[in-house]
Design a protein around this motif. Structure first.
Motif, PDB file in Angstrom:
ATOM      1  N   LEU A  81      28.603  31.714  35.134  1.00  0.00           N
ATOM      2  CA  LEU A  81      28.447  32.967  34.381  1.00  0.00           C
ATOM      3  C   LEU A  81      28.004  32.674  32.952  1.00  0.00           C
ATOM      4  N   ASN A  82      28.630  31.667  32.335  1.00  0.00           N
ATOM      5  CA  ASN A  82      28.253  31.296  30.968  1.00  0.00           C
ATOM      6  C   ASN A  82      26.807  30.833  30.869  1.00  0.00           C
ATOM      7  N   SER A  83      26.281  30.297  31.973  1.00  0.00           N
ATOM      8  CA  SER A  83      24.877  29.874  31.989  1.00  0.00           C
ATOM      9  C   SER A  83      23.948  31.033  32.343  1.00  0.00           C
ATOM     10  N   THR A  89      31.234  35.509  45.330  1.00  0.00           N
ATOM     11  CA  THR A  89      32.295  34.660  45.883  1.00  0.00           C
ATOM     12  C   THR A  89      33.084  35.372  46.976  1.00  0.00           C
ATOM     13  N   SER A  90      33.633  34.566  47.886  1.00  0.00           N
ATOM     14  CA  SER A  90      34.525  35.091  48.929  1.00  0.00           C
ATOM     15  C   SER A  90      35.949  34.604  48.697  1.00  0.00           C
ATOM     16  N   ASN A  91      36.196  34.034  47.526  1.00  0.00           N
ATOM     17  CA  ASN A  91      37.423  33.303  47.255  1.00  0.00           C
ATOM     18  C   ASN A  91      38.511  34.216  46.676  1.00  0.00           C
ATOM     19  N   LYS A  92      39.431  34.661  47.543  1.00  0.00           N
ATOM     20  CA  LYS A  92      40.453  35.609  47.075  1.00  0.00           C
ATOM     21  C   LYS A  92      41.457  34.968  46.134  1.00  0.00           C
ATOM     22  N   GLU A  93      41.717  33.652  46.277  1.00  0.00           N
ATOM     23  CA  GLU A  93      42.659  33.003  45.361  1.00  0.00           C
ATOM     24  C   GLU A  93      42.175  33.181  43.917  1.00  0.00           C
ATOM     25  N   VAL A  94      40.939  32.791  43.694  1.00  0.00           N
ATOM     26  CA  VAL A  94      40.425  32.772  42.332  1.00  0.00           C
ATOM     27  C   VAL A  94      40.146  34.193  41.830  1.00  0.00           C
ATOM     28  N   VAL A  95      39.700  35.087  42.719  1.00  0.00           N
ATOM     29  CA  VAL A  95      39.428  36.471  42.296  1.00  0.00           C
ATOM     30  C   VAL A  95      40.727  37.179  41.934  1.00  0.00           C
ATOM     31  N   SER A  96      41.785  36.989  42.745  1.00  0.00           N
ATOM     32  CA  SER A  96      43.041  37.692  42.473  1.00  0.00           C
ATOM     33  C   SER A  96      43.689  37.229  41.172  1.00  0.00           C
ATOM     34  N   LEU A  97      43.399  36.001  40.753  1.00  0.00           N
ATOM     35  CA  LEU A  97      43.953  35.488  39.496  1.00  0.00           C
ATOM     36  C   LEU A  97      43.109  35.861  38.280  1.00  0.00           C
ATOM     37  N   HIS A  98      41.785  35.881  38.445  1.00  0.00           N
ATOM     38  CA  HIS A  98      40.906  35.906  37.267  1.00  0.00           C
ATOM     39  C   HIS A  98      39.889  37.033  37.247  1.00  0.00           C
ATOM     40  N   LEU A  99      40.074  38.081  38.068  1.00  0.00           N
ATOM     41  CA  LEU A  99      38.995  39.077  38.152  1.00  0.00           C
ATOM     42  C   LEU A  99      38.679  39.735  36.824  1.00  0.00           C
ATOM     43  N   GLU A 100      39.703  39.962  35.991  1.00  0.00           N
ATOM     44  CA  GLU A 100      39.440  40.575  34.683  1.00  0.00           C
ATOM     45  C   GLU A 100      38.459  39.729  33.875  1.00  0.00           C
ATOM     46  N   GLU A 101      38.726  38.425  33.854  1.00  0.00           N
ATOM     47  CA  GLU A 101      37.889  37.519  33.060  1.00  0.00           C
ATOM     48  C   GLU A 101      36.478  37.428  33.635  1.00  0.00           C
ATOM     49  N   PHE A 102      36.379  37.348  34.962  1.00  0.00           N
ATOM     50  CA  PHE A 102      35.053  37.237  35.586  1.00  0.00           C
ATOM     51  C   PHE A 102      34.205  38.480  35.311  1.00  0.00           C
ATOM     52  N   TYR A 103      34.812  39.665  35.513  1.00  0.00           N
ATOM     53  CA  TYR A 103      34.054  40.895  35.286  1.00  0.00           C
ATOM     54  C   TYR A 103      33.638  41.021  33.818  1.00  0.00           C
ATOM     55  N   ALA A 104      34.553  40.667  32.906  1.00  0.00           N
ATOM     56  CA  ALA A 104      34.252  40.794  31.482  1.00  0.00           C
ATOM     57  C   ALA A 104      33.129  39.845  31.077  1.00  0.00           C
ATOM     58  N   LEU A 105      33.197  38.620  31.583  1.00  0.00           N
ATOM     59  CA  LEU A 105      32.174  37.633  31.227  1.00  0.00           C
ATOM     60  C   LEU A 105      30.810  38.024  31.820  1.00  0.00           C
ATOM     61  N   ALA A 106      30.818  38.531  33.058  1.00  0.00           N
ATOM     62  CA  ALA A 106      29.557  38.984  33.676  1.00  0.00           C
ATOM     63  C   ALA A 106      28.949  40.113  32.851  1.00  0.00           C
ATOM     64  N   LYS A 107      29.804  41.024  32.400  1.00  0.00           N
ATOM     65  CA  LYS A 107      29.313  42.135  31.579  1.00  0.00           C
ATOM     66  C   LYS A 107      28.708  41.616  30.275  1.00  0.00           C
ATOM     67  N   GLU A 108      29.429  40.711  29.636  1.00  0.00           N
ATOM     68  CA  GLU A 108      28.973  40.139  28.362  1.00  0.00           C
ATOM     69  C   GLU A 108      27.611  39.459  28.528  1.00  0.00           C
ATOM     70  N   LYS A 109      27.454  38.764  29.655  1.00  0.00           N
ATOM     71  CA  LYS A 109      26.214  38.001  29.872  1.00  0.00           C
ATOM     72  C   LYS A 109      25.123  38.843  30.539  1.00  0.00           C
ATOM     73  N   GLY A 110      25.454  40.079  30.920  1.00  0.00           N
ATOM     74  CA  GLY A 110      24.461  40.933  31.574  1.00  0.00           C
ATOM     75  C   GLY A 110      24.076  40.473  32.970  1.00  0.00           C
ATOM     76  N   VAL A 111      25.028  39.828  33.659  1.00  0.00           N
ATOM     77  CA  VAL A 111      24.757  39.379  35.030  1.00  0.00           C
ATOM     78  C   VAL A 111      25.757  40.053  35.987  1.00  0.00           C
ATOM     79  N   TYR A 112      25.652  39.728  37.257  1.00  0.00           N
ATOM     80  CA  TYR A 112      26.497  40.336  38.272  1.00  0.00           C
ATOM     81  C   TYR A 112      27.655  39.413  38.660  1.00  0.00           C
ATOM     82  N   PHE A 113      28.832  40.007  38.890  1.00  0.00           N
ATOM     83  CA  PHE A 113      29.911  39.296  39.572  1.00  0.00           C
ATOM     84  C   PHE A 113      30.315  40.141  40.772  1.00  0.00           C
ATOM     85  N   LEU A 114      30.105  39.622  41.978  1.00  0.00           N
ATOM     86  CA  LEU A 114      30.385  40.383  43.198  1.00  0.00           C
ATOM     87  C   LEU A 114      31.278  39.574  44.141  1.00  0.00           C
TER      88      LEU A 114
END
Lengths: 360, 360
Positions: A81-83, A89-114
């Motif tokens: 995302l930073n790049s 991703t299909s990874n529920k472990e990592v999504v359930s822990l970090h979805l706030e951060e992933f969505y925020a970073l995707a928004k900041e970078k103007g890319v998609y997180f799905l």
């Protein structure tokens, strides 16, 4: 559009095959695949020896994370995302822990997180939920969102086999992993219901605070007693938004034959949610398996290719979480089951299962 | 983004209310609403006396067609698309007749044509089907896609009332129109299954060639006999793509209690389709009613606003259509039902219903 894949196991390999099948038609190409050196011969020129060859590769637009686990995938997703790359991703472990951060970073970078494939395998559930919450308030979600345990309970009930035998069969058919603890004890469903709840209720629902009670204590005798009482046993995840707080439960439930969850069998999943304007919506499909899960990932990739996947999480903070112990329960003790209004501690009994009703 | 609405009845009025509720938040505004002069006072400055004030209005980006009927809506939709406006409609009559032309014209003009609400009310079905066919071959679709008749059959079976009484109750609750002929005789479901089939099989399935057999001959005696045989009667639409030809049926079906359609009751709808990679997917929700249908329209409008609704029909010509008469049927004659392998003419019997199995 160029894709990089992290992990070429069951799911990642399925994604590679599906995208290769229609690359020319869709203009979507897999450029690099990171995995262990043992996959080098199979992958040829596309083999990447390090995740950085994918996550930091200027030629790659979308990174598909199919590694499994938590810490390592987290670092890879953040790096991608930073790049300025979109991530699927299909990874529920990592999504359930970090979805706030992933969505925020995707928004900041103007890319998609799905992350469609992280819940309910091939079911187009998260994209539908996102559409729904855009124009509805969602207040309740329930469903069967673990294929392994639903397969086991269905097999036990319909074929009168032990839990161990049903688990062995699930492993033989590829519906259960070598270590099925996270499935059997409900941790997998807990992560998934928390992902759905976070999106639906527009705030983070921390899965570590959720009560879950597994199916490891289920015996053929208990299933017979449940049936004799006129019910079927299902392993159900449910959450509700009540007065700004969230109740979540992941526990075995007894359901009547006319309950929509009663006919969801074997490795199938089903999820229902309640909308204020659109009433109840339900979704059904295979919750596990190579191509159902890969289909969900590739559908996300196709959304990005078509410019159709924009979504940014409405984050209203973290929810307080409680359980459903005040509900009616089926409790089993000394070879006999009965119904009680509320429990204080599940370990007071040999086995407990909530009475699940749609109209509650 | 500015919206014009054609028709301010149950559905159009629901759309107006929903969009007004979140205009400020989403930046989506209703500028003009065309309806009869009797609505002028209610609509004030937004009242449009002619459809041209909507369809040819330079300020309007998206036209929502909620008129009902066929010829007049067709002309309005063509006019709006030709004027470079996107169109959203819930009108199955006009979509089932002209979807090829609408999709082609939208593509030519670089605008959107979306019709989620035309099948299955508030269920996010067409958008999911479009995603699925993008990466799967779909070969079979089945479901209950008429809320009125499902309400009637459920009411008759569960409360032992006559068809006339159940129909009156459906009208009283707003689940049936004044003239329910198109519902009762299956024309409504025929249109809907042909819309889904055209999208799924990537060619036009002409509804005028489809066999349909209604529920007008259903009596409490027939329902009792069906039940005594261990079945439930449901009004089902089904289509299959076999060797480049399409089989379609819209007819009453007998289903076992463990069939997923058996628990779809009252005004709810459910649709299932089979994908080659993603196996079976199922969808459940309210197939009728003001806000479920308006929700689907507004979801389409929101997709356009977010740039998420791009879809162009893959048109591989018109399919040859045949029926399912070679299947197993429940036939009723002289007060008695029995099962036969295939029928030649439904009118050889007082009533016929196909034996519907998921695993067929």
């Amino acid at each position: 559009m160029n894709i990089g894949i992290l992990g070429c196991g069951t799911i990642g390999g399925g994604v590679l095959k599906m995208i290769d099948d229609f690359s020319a038609e869709k203009g979507i190409y897999v450029k690099k695949v990171f995995d262990l050196p043992s996959k080098k011969d199979m992958l040829g020129e596309r083999f990447a020896a390090t995740p950085d060859e994918v996550c930091l590769n200027d030629e790659i637009d979308v990174v598909v994370e199919a590694l499994g686990g938590d810490k390592f995938p987290y670092e890879c997703i953040i790096k991608a995302l930073n790049s300025g790359k979109s991530v699927v991703t299909s990874n529920k472990e990592v999504v359930s822990l970090h979805l706030e951060e992933f969505y925020a970073l995707a928004k900041e970078k103007g890319v998609y997180f799905l992350c469609e494939a992280s819940v309910g395998g091939g079911i187009p559930l998260i994209c539908s939920l996102i559409d729904s919450v855009n124009i509805n308030n969602v207040s309740r979600i329930y469903g069967i969102i673990n294929g392994t345990t639903n397969f086991i309970l269905t097999k036990m009930a319909k074929e009168n086999v032990s839990l161990d035998d049903a688990l062995s069969e699930a492993k033989r058919l590829g519906f259960a992993e070598y270590d099925a603890t996270a499935d059997l004890e409900g941790l997998d469903m807990t992560r998934k219901i928390c992902i759905l709840s976070s999106i639906a209720y527009k705030g983070y629902v921390p899965y570590v605070n959720v009560y879950h009670y597994g199916i490891t204590k289920v015996t053929p005798e208990i299933l017979s007693d449940v049936k004799a009482n006129g019910y079927t046993l299902k392993f159900v995840a449910e959450s509700r938004l009540i007065d700004g707080k969230v109740k979540v439960s992941v526990e075995p439930c007894v359901v009547k034959a006319d309950n929509p969850l009663a006919n969801v069998n074997y490795e199938f999943n089903a999820v229902y949610y309640h909308c204020d304007r659109n009433d109840t919506l339900g979704f059904y499909g295979k919750g596990a398996g190579r191509f159902p899960t890969a289909s969900a990932i590739v559908a996300d990739v196709a959304r990005i290719a078509n410019g159709n996947g924009k979504y940014y999480f409405s984050n209203n903070g973290e929810f307080e979480v409680s359980n459903f112990f005040d509900a009616e329960y089926y409790v089993y003790k000394n070879g006999k089951g009965e119904f009680v209004n509320g429990i204080t501690n599940p370990s007071d009994y040999e086995f407990v299962a909530r009475l699940f009703k749609v109209e509650d």
